[in-house]
Design a protein around this motif. Sequence first.
Motif, PDB file in Angstrom:
ATOM      1  N   GLU A  54       0.832  -1.201   0.000  1.00 41.54           N
ATOM      2  CA  GLU A  54       0.000   0.000   0.000  1.00 41.54           C
ATOM      3  C   GLU A  54       0.869   1.253   0.000  1.00 41.54           C
ATOM      4  O   GLU A  54       0.572   2.230  -0.685  1.00 41.54           O
ATOM      5  CB  GLU A  54      -0.926   0.015   1.230  1.00 41.54           C
ATOM      6  CG  GLU A  54      -1.896  -1.150   1.284  1.00 41.54           C
ATOM      7  CD  GLU A  54      -1.361  -2.355   2.042  1.00 41.54           C
ATOM      8  OE1 GLU A  54      -2.180  -3.114   2.575  1.00 41.54           O
ATOM      9  OE2 GLU A  54      -0.121  -2.558   2.110  1.00 41.54           O
ATOM     10  N   THR A  55       1.962   1.220   0.756  1.00 40.16           N
ATOM     11  CA  THR A  55       2.884   2.351   0.823  1.00 40.16           C
ATOM     12  C   THR A  55       3.486   2.627  -0.554  1.00 40.16           C
ATOM     13  O   THR A  55       3.601   3.786  -0.969  1.00 40.16           O
ATOM     14  CB  THR A  55       3.996   2.063   1.848  1.00 40.16           C
ATOM     15  OG1 THR A  55       3.395   1.767   3.113  1.00 40.16           O
ATOM     16  CG2 THR A  55       4.941   3.226   1.998  1.00 40.16           C
ATOM     17  N   SER A  56       3.863   1.558  -1.253  1.00 39.08           N
ATOM     18  CA  SER A  56       4.428   1.721  -2.597  1.00 39.08           C
ATOM     19  C   SER A  56       3.427   2.366  -3.546  1.00 39.08           C
ATOM     20  O   SER A  56       3.768   3.271  -4.318  1.00 39.08           O
ATOM     21  CB  SER A  56       4.849   0.361  -3.167  1.00 39.08           C
ATOM     22  OG  SER A  56       5.889  -0.206  -2.420  1.00 39.08           O
ATOM     23  N   ALA A  57       2.182   1.907  -3.494  1.00 37.57           N
ATOM     24  CA  ALA A  57       1.144   2.456  -4.379  1.00 37.57           C
ATOM     25  C   ALA A  57       0.842   3.911  -4.031  1.00 37.57           C
ATOM     26  O   ALA A  57       0.671   4.752  -4.928  1.00 37.57           O
ATOM     27  CB  ALA A  57      -0.120   1.599  -4.301  1.00 37.57           C
ATOM     28  N   ILE A  58       0.779   4.220  -2.749  1.00 35.45           N
ATOM     29  CA  ILE A  58       0.526   5.602  -2.325  1.00 35.45           C
ATOM     30  C   ILE A  58       1.660   6.509  -2.787  1.00 35.45           C
ATOM     31  O   ILE A  58       1.413   7.620  -3.287  1.00 35.45           O
ATOM     32  CB  ILE A  58       0.327   5.685  -0.796  1.00 35.45           C
ATOM     33  CG1 ILE A  58      -0.997   5.024  -0.400  1.00 35.45           C
ATOM     34  CG2 ILE A  58       0.375   7.136  -0.321  1.00 35.45           C
ATOM     35  CD1 ILE A  58      -1.175   4.808   1.098  1.00 35.45           C
ATOM     36  N   ALA A  59       2.897   6.058  -2.652  1.00 35.27           N
ATOM     37  CA  ALA A  59       4.036   6.878  -3.088  1.00 35.27           C
ATOM     38  C   ALA A  59       3.960   7.166  -4.592  1.00 35.27           C
ATOM     39  O   ALA A  59       4.213   8.294  -5.020  1.00 35.27           O
ATOM     40  CB  ALA A  59       5.348   6.174  -2.744  1.00 35.27           C
ATOM     41  N   ALA A  60       3.593   6.172  -5.384  1.00 34.74           N
ATOM     42  CA  ALA A  60       3.454   6.383  -6.826  1.00 34.74           C
ATOM     43  C   ALA A  60       2.361   7.411  -7.115  1.00 34.74           C
ATOM     44  O   ALA A  60       2.518   8.270  -7.993  1.00 34.74           O
ATOM     45  CB  ALA A  60       3.153   5.055  -7.524  1.00 34.74           C
ATOM     46  N   MET A  61       1.263   7.335  -6.369  1.00 34.13           N
ATOM     47  CA  MET A  61       0.169   8.290  -6.544  1.00 34.13           C
ATOM     48  C   MET A  61       0.635   9.715  -6.227  1.00 34.13           C
ATOM     49  O   MET A  61       0.355  10.655  -6.983  1.00 34.13           O
ATOM     50  CB  MET A  61      -1.012   7.900  -5.641  1.00 34.13           C
ATOM     51  CG  MET A  61      -2.168   8.882  -5.705  1.00 34.13           C
ATOM     52  SD  MET A  61      -3.444   8.592  -4.455  1.00 34.13           S
ATOM     53  CE  MET A  61      -2.641   9.231  -2.978  1.00 34.13           C
ATOM     54  N   ILE A  62       1.326   9.871  -5.122  1.00 35.40           N
ATOM     55  CA  ILE A  62       1.809  11.194  -4.720  1.00 35.40           C
ATOM     56  C   ILE A  62       2.788  11.737  -5.756  1.00 35.40           C
ATOM     57  O   ILE A  62       2.740  12.918  -6.122  1.00 35.40           O
ATOM     58  CB  ILE A  62       2.457  11.133  -3.318  1.00 35.40           C
ATOM     59  CG1 ILE A  62       1.405  10.768  -2.250  1.00 35.40           C
ATOM     60  CG2 ILE A  62       3.158  12.442  -2.972  1.00 35.40           C
ATOM     61  CD1 ILE A  62       0.271  11.758  -2.105  1.00 35.40           C
ATOM     62  N   MET A  63       3.672  10.878  -6.268  1.00 32.81           N
ATOM     63  CA  MET A  63       4.625  11.316  -7.296  1.00 32.81           C
ATOM     64  C   MET A  63       3.920  11.790  -8.565  1.00 32.81           C
ATOM     65  O   MET A  63       4.442  12.625  -9.295  1.00 32.81           O
ATOM     66  CB  MET A  63       5.601  10.184  -7.629  1.00 32.81           C
ATOM     67  CG  MET A  63       6.667   9.976  -6.574  1.00 32.81           C
ATOM     68  SD  MET A  63       7.733  11.416  -6.344  1.00 32.81           S
ATOM     69  CE  MET A  63       8.490  11.541  -7.948  1.00 32.81           C
ATOM     70  N   ALA A  64       2.719  11.279  -8.815  1.00 36.54           N
ATOM     71  CA  ALA A  64       1.950  11.696  -9.993  1.00 36.54           C
ATOM     72  C   ALA A  64       1.128  12.956  -9.715  1.00 36.54           C
ATOM     73  O   ALA A  64       0.417  13.429 -10.601  1.00 36.54           O
ATOM     74  CB  ALA A  64       1.042  10.560 -10.442  1.00 36.54           C
TER      75      ALA A  64
END
Length: 130
Positions: A54-64
């Motif tokens: 979940e942390t990995s997916a959230i980080a990708a979202m924030i980077m976008a």
Amino acid sequence: MAEDLVTLAIAAMQRAYAPYSNFPVGAALRAQNGAVFSGCNVENAAYPQGWCAETSAIAAMIMAGETRIVEIAVAGGGAGLCTPCGGCRQRLREFASDDLLIHVCGPEGLRRTVTLGELLPLSFGPDNLR
């Protein structure tokens, strides 16, 4: 609507780096703008240094440039439900409301759908600081 997230979460689970726990986890979330982001757990020999799917997916979202989650699927193995850990429940709460749909999956597909409010009742979130 959740089928794409389930498929992507299972695919992310298969890419996890989990040599210590042997418990791969994948996640795929949908941001408010409709974009989808996925991630997997990544373990480290120094256990506290790993991170959750979940942390990995959230980080990708924030980077976008997105900051709002409207739906998420989490996939893990084993016979039981692989729900987000306590830390990830709080991370999800930072970017979602109590009615966030969490699709809990196994390698075979969807097992159950719950809300964040069910998993983290009476949560503390950004609204508490406003």
